[in-house]
Scaffold this active site. Sequence first.
Site, PDB file in Angstrom:
ATOM      1  CG  HIS A   1       3.447  -0.398   5.237  1.00 36.34           C
ATOM      2  ND1 HIS A   1       2.904   0.015   3.948  1.00 36.34           N
ATOM      3  CD2 HIS A   1       2.631   0.072   6.201  1.00 36.34           C
ATOM      4  CE1 HIS A   1       1.761   0.711   4.279  1.00 36.34           C
ATOM      5  NE2 HIS A   1       1.516   0.587   5.388  1.00 36.34           N
TER       6      HIS A   1
ATOM      7  CD  GLN B   1      -1.098  13.513   3.759  1.00 32.43           C
ATOM      8  OE1 GLN B   1      -1.812  12.679   3.188  1.00 32.43           O
ATOM      9  NE2 GLN B   1      -0.530  13.153   5.076  1.00 32.43           N
TER      10      GLN B   1
END
Length: 529
Positions: free
Chosen positions: A275, A476
């Site tokens: 982030h 994923q």
Amino acid sequence: MDGWMDEPPERPLGKVQCHVPPGSGMTTKIIHFMVNGRLEQAEFSADCSAADVKDLFRAAAEAGPHHILKMYNANGSVVNISPRLEANSEESYYRLEVVASDLRSVAMPPELDNMEYRLHHLESRVTEDVGKTPDIISGLKSHVESFKRKLEFHSPHCQSAEHLSWMGLFKADGDQQLSKFCPKPKTPQLSVQEERQQVRRKFLNMSSLQVTEEVREHLKTPIFDNWQWEEAEMLVLLQVMYTDLDFLTAFHIEPEVLQNFLFEVYCHYNNIPFHNFQHCFCVTQMMYGLIWLTDLRNKLGRVDLLIMLTSALCHDLDHPGYNNVYQINAQTDLALRYNDISPLENHHCAVAFGILSKPECNILKNLTGEQYKHIRGGMIKCILATDMARHYEILNKFKLMQPVFDFTNQDHKEVLMKIMVKVSDISNEARPMAVAEPWLDCLLQEFFNQSDTEKLKGLPVAPFMDRDKVSKPSSQTSFIRFVLLPLFSELTKLFPCLEQHILEPVRRALEYYSDMERASKDEEGPAKA
Ligand code: LUO
Ligand code: ZN
């Protein structure tokens, strides 16, 4: 090949300690600090010598003898690295920076230094075992040597225009074709403030030059590769986005104010694995691409486009690298301040309006009161919507509207804007695999940092964050199957052209990770399948 070669001992990492004689009863001091993106803990007794304390932090930073160490406290002030360093808590960790002192180490990032150390260890072990250095080791050594020479060649201080032009950003004088993408020059190990000032100088130098038509067009596509660009160039590209959507003329934004705003946003993203400012750029660039691909400029007002782009830009401001579950379980300041209600997203939005409250950064200052209120309300809704805990709430609302979507209906538009910011936020897998896959590694690194801390503090640990449990491919494939595909399919029903641009790449990504999942299951053998 397991067991072919013992890994050399890692440099002393993790908890570091000055020798405290057992049973000495000496009081020790615990220092929490961030170094190379990792939260570390140092322990030493008050009578530890200054030299020992310095060595302690040098070892933790994997710094060579040439490097200078700088320690910053929670307020960003430089503090002396000595036995008198004040003990702190994990929340108010110090930040240890490695600043190089001479050209050789300027060009030598710690990872390369570390690789050279491990290579040297491997060579001595192998020579000991087989009596000579195998070609593979000599080859690796020459690769490291040539890579170091390249790094030393790239002087990061070059500000001349030809340096800027070969970045492929600008029209070159004459007709020589320059490579579109430049290898990101290694910035030297400067302090955070020095690095920021360098980025600001480069950004302002470049922003007065013209960006090539080719780059402008590339910027509107989801195949844009963020890894090819350094931070100053990304700031220029963000300025291009605001300019090419005519926001400066429509909202009377002065270029200098936009530059100050973009630079301030850059400064308020943290140096954490996922982030960070690169993520901010990716999300904003994807939003920019979606606006052009869906022809939103002819379906929504320019104010709504400004809300979406600026929300994307600001949506993760000052992210600490620890998610809401951690904030709430650890009862951090943010959780207390926002009563456990989307503490991170509330913080991101508050930081955004903190920046906009500075006149020199306020891109909204020439708007009417009505326009400002509308934009502030829209940004709050869009940024708060990025809390994944609300994912299904927002998606289900959009699913109800989509079949009868009305671009003149304010409620419909608001939900669409939230969906667009959400899609941009988690859209890495819509990009080419070479761009997307490193992002998953960065994300898992950030998740593992958090779960390591949660284990240390005895807090609950989410399985999909636990380095001992998570498998990259299977996490994923689930994410793509249950989160990405339903979300992207719903948006594609409203904008069919997105089928080829984002839905197809995500289906290919699902194939890619499913193959990887099958391969890893086959390798583990039938017992574990
Ligand atoms: C979804 C998400 C939440 C917080 C931080 C990052 C992410 N992103 C991703 N998570 N953003 C992009 C990606 C991505 O490509 N993969 C994943 N994968 C895993 C770790 C995952 O399943 N994350 C996840 C899924 C759902 C959720 O709430 C519904 C939160 C996290
Ligand atoms: Zn994000």
